[in-house]
Design a protein around this motif. Structure first.
Motif, PDB file in Angstrom:
ATOM      1  N   LEU A 116     -33.806  25.741  19.759  1.00  0.00           N
ATOM      2  CA  LEU A 116     -33.075  25.087  20.853  1.00  0.00           C
ATOM      3  C   LEU A 116     -31.749  25.797  21.114  1.00  0.00           C
ATOM      4  N   SER A 117     -31.111  26.277  20.050  1.00  0.00           N
ATOM      5  CA  SER A 117     -29.862  27.020  20.219  1.00  0.00           C
ATOM      6  C   SER A 117     -30.104  28.311  20.991  1.00  0.00           C
ATOM      7  N   LEU A 118     -31.222  28.974  20.720  1.00  0.00           N
ATOM      8  CA  LEU A 118     -31.566  30.196  21.455  1.00  0.00           C
ATOM      9  C   LEU A 118     -31.735  29.906  22.945  1.00  0.00           C
ATOM     10  N   ILE A 119     -32.405  28.792  23.252  1.00  0.00           N
ATOM     11  CA  ILE A 119     -32.607  28.414  24.656  1.00  0.00           C
ATOM     12  C   ILE A 119     -31.264  28.147  25.322  1.00  0.00           C
ATOM     13  N   ALA A 120     -30.433  27.333  24.645  1.00  0.00           N
ATOM     14  CA  ALA A 120     -29.136  26.976  25.215  1.00  0.00           C
ATOM     15  C   ALA A 120     -28.234  28.194  25.350  1.00  0.00           C
ATOM     16  N   SER A 121     -28.315  29.107  24.388  1.00  0.00           N
ATOM     17  CA  SER A 121     -27.465  30.298  24.420  1.00  0.00           C
ATOM     18  C   SER A 121     -27.822  31.214  25.584  1.00  0.00           C
ATOM     19  N   PHE A 122     -29.106  31.315  25.870  1.00  0.00           N
ATOM     20  CA  PHE A 122     -29.528  32.236  26.912  1.00  0.00           C
ATOM     21  C   PHE A 122     -29.347  31.642  28.313  1.00  0.00           C
ATOM     22  N   ILE A 123     -29.594  30.343  28.445  1.00  0.00           N
ATOM     23  CA  ILE A 123     -29.513  29.697  29.754  1.00  0.00           C
ATOM     24  C   ILE A 123     -28.078  29.254  30.001  1.00  0.00           C
ATOM     25  N   SER A 124     -27.402  29.897  30.927  1.00  0.00           N
ATOM     26  CA  SER A 124     -26.027  29.539  31.257  1.00  0.00           C
ATOM     27  C   SER A 124     -26.000  28.714  32.538  1.00  0.00           C
ATOM     28  N   GLY A 125     -24.797  28.267  32.905  1.00  0.00           N
ATOM     29  CA  GLY A 125     -24.655  27.530  34.154  1.00  0.00           C
ATOM     30  C   GLY A 125     -25.040  28.374  35.352  1.00  0.00           C
ATOM     31  N   ILE A 126     -24.901  29.699  35.207  1.00  0.00           N
ATOM     32  CA  ILE A 126     -25.299  30.606  36.289  1.00  0.00           C
ATOM     33  C   ILE A 126     -26.789  30.460  36.563  1.00  0.00           C
ATOM     34  N   LEU A 132     -21.271  28.749  12.636  1.00  0.00           N
ATOM     35  CA  LEU A 132     -22.590  28.825  13.249  1.00  0.00           C
ATOM     36  C   LEU A 132     -23.296  27.477  13.273  1.00  0.00           C
ATOM     37  N   LYS A 133     -23.171  26.701  12.202  1.00  0.00           N
ATOM     38  CA  LYS A 133     -23.870  25.414  12.156  1.00  0.00           C
ATOM     39  C   LYS A 133     -23.382  24.480  13.260  1.00  0.00           C
ATOM     40  N   ALA A 134     -22.079  24.449  13.491  1.00  0.00           N
ATOM     41  CA  ALA A 134     -21.559  23.617  14.578  1.00  0.00           C
ATOM     42  C   ALA A 134     -22.047  24.122  15.921  1.00  0.00           C
ATOM     43  N   VAL A 135     -22.073  25.448  16.093  1.00  0.00           N
ATOM     44  CA  VAL A 135     -22.557  26.034  17.348  1.00  0.00           C
ATOM     45  C   VAL A 135     -24.021  25.660  17.584  1.00  0.00           C
ATOM     46  N   VAL A 136     -24.845  25.785  16.542  1.00  0.00           N
ATOM     47  CA  VAL A 136     -26.273  25.507  16.683  1.00  0.00           C
ATOM     48  C   VAL A 136     -26.513  24.035  17.017  1.00  0.00           C
ATOM     49  N   TRP A 137     -25.850  23.131  16.308  1.00  0.00           N
ATOM     50  CA  TRP A 137     -26.128  21.705  16.532  1.00  0.00           C
ATOM     51  C   TRP A 137     -25.517  21.192  17.833  1.00  0.00           C
ATOM     52  N   GLN A 193     -26.648  41.008  19.840  1.00  0.00           N
ATOM     53  CA  GLN A 193     -26.057  40.265  18.731  1.00  0.00           C
ATOM     54  C   GLN A 193     -26.088  38.764  18.980  1.00  0.00           C
ATOM     55  N   ASN A 194     -25.885  38.356  20.234  1.00  0.00           N
ATOM     56  CA  ASN A 194     -25.851  36.925  20.561  1.00  0.00           C
ATOM     57  C   ASN A 194     -27.112  36.200  20.113  1.00  0.00           C
ATOM     58  N   MET A 195     -28.259  36.861  20.241  1.00  0.00           N
ATOM     59  CA  MET A 195     -29.524  36.210  19.920  1.00  0.00           C
ATOM     60  C   MET A 195     -30.002  36.546  18.506  1.00  0.00           C
ATOM     61  N   ILE A 196     -29.906  37.823  18.121  1.00  0.00           N
ATOM     62  CA  ILE A 196     -30.398  38.250  16.816  1.00  0.00           C
ATOM     63  C   ILE A 196     -29.689  37.510  15.688  1.00  0.00           C
ATOM     64  N   GLN A 197     -28.418  37.209  15.878  1.00  0.00           N
ATOM     65  CA  GLN A 197     -27.668  36.517  14.830  1.00  0.00           C
ATOM     66  C   GLN A 197     -28.320  35.186  14.461  1.00  0.00           C
ATOM     67  N   ARG A 198     -28.927  34.526  15.446  1.00  0.00           N
ATOM     68  CA  ARG A 198     -29.597  33.252  15.170  1.00  0.00           C
ATOM     69  C   ARG A 198     -30.923  33.464  14.445  1.00  0.00           C
ATOM     70  N   TYR A 199     -31.666  34.459  14.852  1.00  0.00           N
ATOM     71  CA  TYR A 199     -32.922  34.751  14.152  1.00  0.00           C
ATOM     72  C   TYR A 199     -32.664  35.119  12.693  1.00  0.00           C
ATOM     73  N   SER A 222     -23.440  28.981  25.919  1.00  0.00           N
ATOM     74  CA  SER A 222     -23.329  30.435  26.073  1.00  0.00           C
ATOM     75  C   SER A 222     -21.987  30.932  25.563  1.00  0.00           C
ATOM     76  N   LEU A 223     -20.916  30.193  25.862  1.00  0.00           N
ATOM     77  CA  LEU A 223     -19.587  30.601  25.429  1.00  0.00           C
ATOM     78  C   LEU A 223     -19.457  30.558  23.911  1.00  0.00           C
ATOM     79  N   SER A 224     -19.905  29.461  23.293  1.00  0.00           N
ATOM     80  CA  SER A 224     -19.779  29.340  21.840  1.00  0.00           C
ATOM     81  C   SER A 224     -20.613  30.401  21.116  1.00  0.00           C
ATOM     82  N   THR A 225     -21.791  30.684  21.651  1.00  0.00           N
ATOM     83  CA  THR A 225     -22.632  31.729  21.065  1.00  0.00           C
ATOM     84  C   THR A 225     -21.929  33.078  21.091  1.00  0.00           C
TER      85      THR A 225
END
Length: 620
Positions: free
Chosen positions: A64-74, A187-192, A266-272, A381-384
Motif C-alpha cells: 500500500l505504501s508503494l501505491i501511495a508513494s507512486f500515485i501523487s495528487g498530480i 520509515l515505519k511512520a511513512v509506511v503506516w 530509490q523511492n521505491m526500491i527502499q521499500r522493497y 509522495s513527499l514523505s517517501t
C-alpha cells in the motif's frame, strides 16, 4: 448569467466546517502515527531501523505504501482530465505496468535484495566505480528537488480553489506535518501513514464515482456518451511514434517508464528492501501492480463521468474556472488576483475539483474527504521522497567522504536534518512554481532527462557484464545530454503552440451561462507549423524514458567496441548480475578470475554474508 454564475461561485465556497474537520483529522492522524512510532513504540535508534524499518516490514503495508508513494495528487487530478480530453487510450499503459511486474520481479529485484544495501546507487559503485554512484545520486537528487514542489503545489491549488485559503498558507502547514512524522517516526511512520492515505485516496475516488453516477442516472449513460464521442476506444495499433498514445507506446514505452520508476528508483526500491525476502518483495510488487491498475481505472472512470456530466457545456472551453476564481478573489489586491487567475487558467487539473464541489455541494464533509484524499496522495509522495533523500544524502554524499566512521548520534542528526532541510526547500520552491507558468512541463521534462539514462546505467550493470565503468559513464552522460536536448526542445515547441494535440469532441451548446465565444476559435500564434519541426521533437513523451535508456546503452556499447575495450565478464561477482546472465558467465555461479579494481572497492555495507561467504570472497 449572473444568477447561474453566482450559484456556481457559491458551490465553490461551500467548504464548510465538517469539510475542514475531515481534512484536519487526516493531518492529525498522520501526526499521531509519527508520534506512536517515534515515542511510544521505541526501537533501537539505528540507521537500519530509521531508513529500512529493520528490514522486517510486512508485505501488505509495504504494498500500500508503494501505491501511495507512486500515485501523487498530480495523477489523481491529471488522469481524469487526460481521459476527459483525449479518451482512454492512455489506460492501456496497464499492460506495460503488468509487464514491468514480471521483469522487475525476476531480474532487478533479486539483485538488489541480495546485496543488503540502503542506497540503490551503492550498486553502481560495486558494479562500476564511485563515479557512477555519484552520477546516479546526483540525477536522483536533481529529479526529486524539481518534482517535490509540484507534488505539493497541485493539491494546494485544488484546496485553494475550493476554500479560498492562500496557497502559501496551506503548503507550509502540510510540509510541516509531513516533515514531522517522517523525521520522528522514520520509515515505519511513512509506511503506516501511507496505508491510511491509500485508503483515503481510494475512498475519495469511489465516493466521487458513485455519487456522480447516481446523479447522472447510471453507468450506462457514462459509457454511451463516452462511446459516442470516441473516448471509449479500442487500442490504437498505429506504429507512428509521433502519435501521442498508441498500443505500442503504452505497452513498450509505458513498460520502460514504469520499470525505471519502480525497479531502480530509490523511492521505491527502499521499500522493497525493507522486506525480509525476495519472495515477500514479489508479493508486494504484484499487490502494487493490481492496486495501481485499479486506481488508474477509477481515475479514468471519473474522467468519463465528468465528460458525461458536462458533455454539452465544456468547462475547459468556456474557462468557467477562471471566471469563478476571479469572483472568489474579488477581495484581494488586483495584482495578486491577476496572478492567481493567470495560474489557474492554465491548470486544467482543476476540472475534477470543480466537478466534486458541484456534485457534493449538498453533502457536508464529503468535499473535505475528497480534498483529504488528494492531499493524502501528495503527503505520501513527499514523505517517501524525504525518507529516500535522507538515505541517499547519508550513504552517497556523506559516508564516502568522511575518514572516520560516523557515530550513531551523527548519523541520526544527518538523517533528520536532511528531512527538515529538503522539506523546507520544497515549501520555498512553491513560490517559484507559482510564478513560472511552464514549470509543470519543465519538471516533467526534467524527469525524462534523468529517468532514461539512470535505467540504462542500471540495466548495463545487471545485464551486460562486458561493459566497464568508463563506457557506462560515457553512455550515461551522453544520455542526459541527448534527453536534455530532446525534451526541452520538444517542450519549447509545445509551449509556443506549434505542437498541438487534438482532443476529443467538445460541445458548449448546452451552456446556461454566457462566456467569451472568441475562445472557441483560438488558433496558434506560432509562425511555424508542425511539419517544420524535426520529427524527433514530435515523438510521443511516452517514448522518452525508452529513448534515454536506449541511447545510454547504445553509446556504452559503442564505447566498449571503439574506445575502452571489452570488460572481462568473469571479473563481475555473480551477485551483481541477473540470474540468467550470471549462469551464462560463471556457469556454476562462482567467478574464477580475480576481481578488477572496481570490485575490490566493495563498500563494507555490501559485504554481507551470502551462502556463508562475503560477496568479495565469492568473487575470489
Amino acid at each position: 448569467m449572473a444568477t447561474e454564475m453566482e450559484t456556481m461561485v457559491e458551490h465553490m465556497r461551500r467548504f464548510a466546517w465538517p469539510d475542514y474537520l475531515v481534512f484536519v483529522s487526516m493531518l492529525l492522524l498522520c501526526i499521531l502515527i509519527g508520534v506512536y512510532f517515534g515515542f511510544v513504540q521505541r526501537k533501537p535508534n539505528t540507521e537500519a531501523e530509521y531508513l529500512m524499518g529493520g528490514r522486517t516490514m510486512l508485505v501488505f503495508p509495504i504494498a500500500l505504501s508503494l501505491i501511495a508513494s507512486f500515485i501523487s495528487g498530480i495523477t489523481l487530478l491529471g488522469l481524469p482530465t487526460e481521459v476527459y480530453s483525449f479518451g482512454i487510450q492512455y489506460v492501456y499503459v496497464a499492460l506495460g505496468v503488468t509487464l514491468m511486474g514480471i521483469v522487475m520481479g525476476y531480474i532487478y529485484l533479486p539483485v538488489f535484495h541480495k546485496l543488503n544495501i540502503t542506497s540503490t546507487y551503492e550498486y553502481l559503485e560495486t558494479r562500476f566505480d564511485r563515479r557512477l554512484r555519484m552520477f546516479g545520486s546526483i540525477m536522483f537528487t536533481i529529479m526529486n528537488i524539481g518534482y517535490l514542489p509540484i507534488v505539493i503545489y497541485v493539491p494546494a491549488l485544488a484546496f485553494n480553489q475550493v476554500t479560498g485559503v492562500n496557497i502559501h498558507v496551506i503548503t507550509p502547514i502540510v510540509c510541516i506535518v509531513c516533515v514531522f512524522y517522517t523525521c520522528v517516526g522514520g520509515l515505519k511512520a511513512v509506511v503506516w501513514t501511507d496505508v491510511v492515505q491509500t485508503f483515503s485516496m481510494f475512498g475519495a475516488l469511489v465516493l466521487v464515482a458513485v455519487k456522480g453516477t447516481i446523479d447522472l442516472g447510471g453507468s450506462s449513460v457514462v459509457f454511451n456518451r463516452a462511446w459516442d464521442t470516441g473516448r471509449l476506444e479500442r487500442p490504437n495499433f498505429d506504429f507512428n511514434p509521433t502519435t501521442r498514445h498508441t498500443f505500442w507506446s503504452q505497452l513498450i514505452g509505458g513498460f520502460v517508464y514504469w520499470l525505471q520508476t519502480n525497479a531502480v528508483s530509490q523511492n521505491m526500491i527502499q521499500r522493497y528492501l525493507s522486506l525480509p525476502s525476495v519472495a515477500a518483495g514479489r508479493r508486494a510488487l504484484w499487490i502494487f501492480v493490481f492496486g495501481v491498475c485499479l486506481l488508474m481505472s477509477l481515475c479514468s472512470y471519473c474522467g468519463l463521468l465528468i465528460y458525461a456530466t458536462y458533455h454539452d457545456c465544456d468547462p475547459l472551453t468556456t474557462k468557467v474556472i477562471t471566471v469563478i476564481t476571479a469572483k472568489l478573489y474579488e477581495s484581494v489586491s488586483k495584482s495578486l488576483r491577476t496572478d492567481l487567475i493567470h495560474q489557474l487558467a492554465r491548470a486544467k487539473d482543476q476540472l475534477l475539483p470543480l466537478f466534486v464541489m458541484d456534485i457534493l455541494r449538498d453533502m457536508p464533509g464529503l468535499s473535505g474527504l475528497f480534498v483529504a484524499g488528494v492531499f493524502s496522495a501528495a503527503l505520501s509522495s513527499l514523505s517517501t521522497c524525504l525518507n529516500s533523500m535522507s538515505a541517499v544524502i547519508l550513504e552517497d554524499f556523506v559516508k564516502p567522504f568522511v575518514k572516520e566512521p560516523l557515530s550513531p548520534r551523527a548519523i541520526n542528526w544527518i538523517m533528520r536534518s536532511v528531512v527538515v532541510g529538503v522539506g523546507a526547500l520544497c515549501a520555498a520552491l512553491v513560490f517559484v512554481v507559482e510564478k513560472m507558468g511552464t514549470v509543470l512541463q519543465l519538471t516533467m521534462s526534467l524527469e525524462a532527462i534523468t529517468n532514461g539514462p539512470l535505467l540504462g546505467t542500471f540495466t548495463i550493470g545487471i545485464l551486460i557484464p562486458w561493459v566497464g565503468s568508463g563506457c557506462a559513464l560515457v553512455g550515461g552522460v551522453v544520455g542526459v545530454i541527448f534527453m536534455s536536448w530532446l525534451s526541452l526542445k520538444a517542450q519549447y515547441w509545445v509551449a509556443t503552440g506549434t505542437i498541438v494535440f487534438p482532443h476529443k469532441p467538445m460541445s458548449v451548446e448546452g451552456c446556461s451561462y454566457d462566456f467569451d465565444h472568441s475562445l472557441l476559435n483560438v488558433t496558434s500564434t506560432s509562425m511555424y507549423t508542425t511539419d517544420d519541426i524535426f520529427p524527433l521533437f514530435r515523438v510521443s513523451y511516452m517514448w522518452y524514458t525508452f529513448l534515454g535508456a536506449g541511447v545510454t546503452i547504445l553509446v556504452s556499447l559503442l564505447s566498449t567496441m571503439l574506445i575502452y575495450g571489452r570488460n572481462d565478464p568473469k571479473t563481475i561477482p555473480p551477485e551483481l548480475l541477473a540470474g540468467f546472465v550470471s549462469r551464462y558467465v560463471h556457469g556454476n555461479g562462482k567467478s574464477v578470475t580475480k576481481p578488477n579494481a572496481a570490485q575490490q572497492r566493495i563498500p563494507s555495507s555490501l559485504t554481507g554474508r551470502t551462502n556463508g561467504k562475503t560477496l568479495h570472497e565469492s568473487a575470489l
